[in-house]
Design a protein around this motif. Structure first.
Motif, PDB file in Angstrom:
ATOM      1  N   TYR A   1      22.313  86.836  76.380  1.00  0.00           N
ATOM      2  CA  TYR A   1      23.529  86.875  77.206  1.00  0.00           C
ATOM      3  C   TYR A   1      23.919  85.480  77.679  1.00  0.00           C
ATOM      4  O   TYR A   1      23.066  84.683  78.086  1.00  0.00           O
ATOM      5  CB  TYR A   1      23.280  87.760  78.426  1.00  0.00           C
ATOM      6  N   VAL A   2      25.220  85.207  77.624  1.00  0.00           N
ATOM      7  CA  VAL A   2      25.764  84.004  78.242  1.00  0.00           C
ATOM      8  C   VAL A   2      27.207  84.250  78.636  1.00  0.00           C
ATOM      9  O   VAL A   2      28.003  84.756  77.840  1.00  0.00           O
ATOM     10  CB  VAL A   2      25.644  82.776  77.304  1.00  0.00           C
ATOM     11  N   ARG A   3      27.561  83.969  79.845  1.00  0.00           N
ATOM     12  CA  ARG A   3      28.944  84.004  80.337  1.00  0.00           C
ATOM     13  C   ARG A   3      29.695  85.240  79.860  1.00  0.00           C
ATOM     14  O   ARG A   3      30.753  85.146  79.221  1.00  0.00           O
ATOM     15  CB  ARG A   3      29.660  82.730  79.900  1.00  0.00           C
TER      16      ARG A   3
ATOM     17  N   ASN B   1      18.356  72.981  72.237  1.00  0.00           N
ATOM     18  CA  ASN B   1      19.786  72.695  72.337  1.00  0.00           C
ATOM     19  C   ASN B   1      20.332  72.025  71.071  1.00  0.00           C
ATOM     20  O   ASN B   1      21.531  72.096  70.817  1.00  0.00           O
ATOM     21  CB  ASN B   1      20.072  71.848  73.566  1.00  0.00           C
ATOM     22  N   ALA B   2      19.476  71.389  70.313  1.00  0.00           N
ATOM     23  CA  ALA B   2      19.923  70.768  69.060  1.00  0.00           C
ATOM     24  C   ALA B   2      20.260  71.821  68.009  1.00  0.00           C
ATOM     25  O   ALA B   2      21.057  71.581  67.104  1.00  0.00           O
ATOM     26  CB  ALA B   2      18.855  69.830  68.533  1.00  0.00           C
ATOM     27  N   LYS B   3      19.642  73.000  68.144  1.00  0.00           N
ATOM     28  CA  LYS B   3      19.850  74.080  67.172  1.00  0.00           C
ATOM     29  C   LYS B   3      20.661  75.237  67.727  1.00  0.00           C
ATOM     30  O   LYS B   3      20.879  76.231  67.030  1.00  0.00           O
ATOM     31  CB  LYS B   3      18.499  74.597  66.679  1.00  0.00           C
TER      32      LYS B   3
ATOM     33  N   SER C   1      29.649  75.483  74.180  1.00  0.00           N
ATOM     34  CA  SER C   1      28.964  74.215  74.428  1.00  0.00           C
ATOM     35  C   SER C   1      27.576  74.552  74.956  1.00  0.00           C
ATOM     36  O   SER C   1      27.334  74.597  76.162  1.00  0.00           O
ATOM     37  CB  SER C   1      29.750  73.390  75.440  1.00  0.00           C
ATOM     38  N   PHE C   2      26.663  74.779  74.029  1.00  0.00           N
ATOM     39  CA  PHE C   2      25.416  75.483  74.299  1.00  0.00           C
ATOM     40  C   PHE C   2      24.625  74.877  75.443  1.00  0.00           C
ATOM     41  O   PHE C   2      24.181  75.586  76.352  1.00  0.00           O
ATOM     42  CB  PHE C   2      24.577  75.512  73.026  1.00  0.00           C
TER      43      PHE C   2
END
Length: 112
Positions: free
Chosen positions: A97-99, A74-76, A28-29
């Motif tokens: 990087y994320v989570r 966030n739309a892309k 869920s970007f």
């Protein structure tokens, strides 16, 4: 399953510019901050900067402050790293990087 795919790296002369791209999926970007890291040969991976989920808060490492800009769409499901006034010491593999999830990295080489 979270996937991060970086692109946009390459060879650039000192003083030049590059724009890196990170495409995210499986997350869920807009809910999560995104970060850029880099790792130079023989050195530890270091944080370049971080952007909040809404894109309204961005923090940078001191070594890139004023030269690099992180933005997101966030739309892309995209996050960007605009790098200006590049120096030899910016040569590294750059990672998104994320989570606890990493991309494969993209090589940036600054050399004349």
């Amino acid at each position: 399953q979270v996937q991060l795919v970086e692109s946009g790296g390459g060879l650039v002369q000192p003083g030049g510019s590059l724009r890196l791209f990170c495409a995210a999926s499986g997350i869920s970007f807009s809910s999560f901050a995104m970060s850029w890291y880099r790792q130079a040969p023989g050195k530890e991976r270091e944080l370049v900067g971080r952007i909040s989920g809404a894109g309204d808060i961005v923090n940078y490492a001191g070594s890139v402050q004023g030269r690099f800009t992180i933005t997101r769409d966030n739309a892309k499901n995209m996050v960007y790293l605009q790098m200006n006034s590049l120096k030899d010491e910016d040569t590294a593999v750059y990672y998104c990087y994320v989570r606890a999830n990493w991309g494969q990295g993209t090589q940036v080489t600054v050399s004349s």
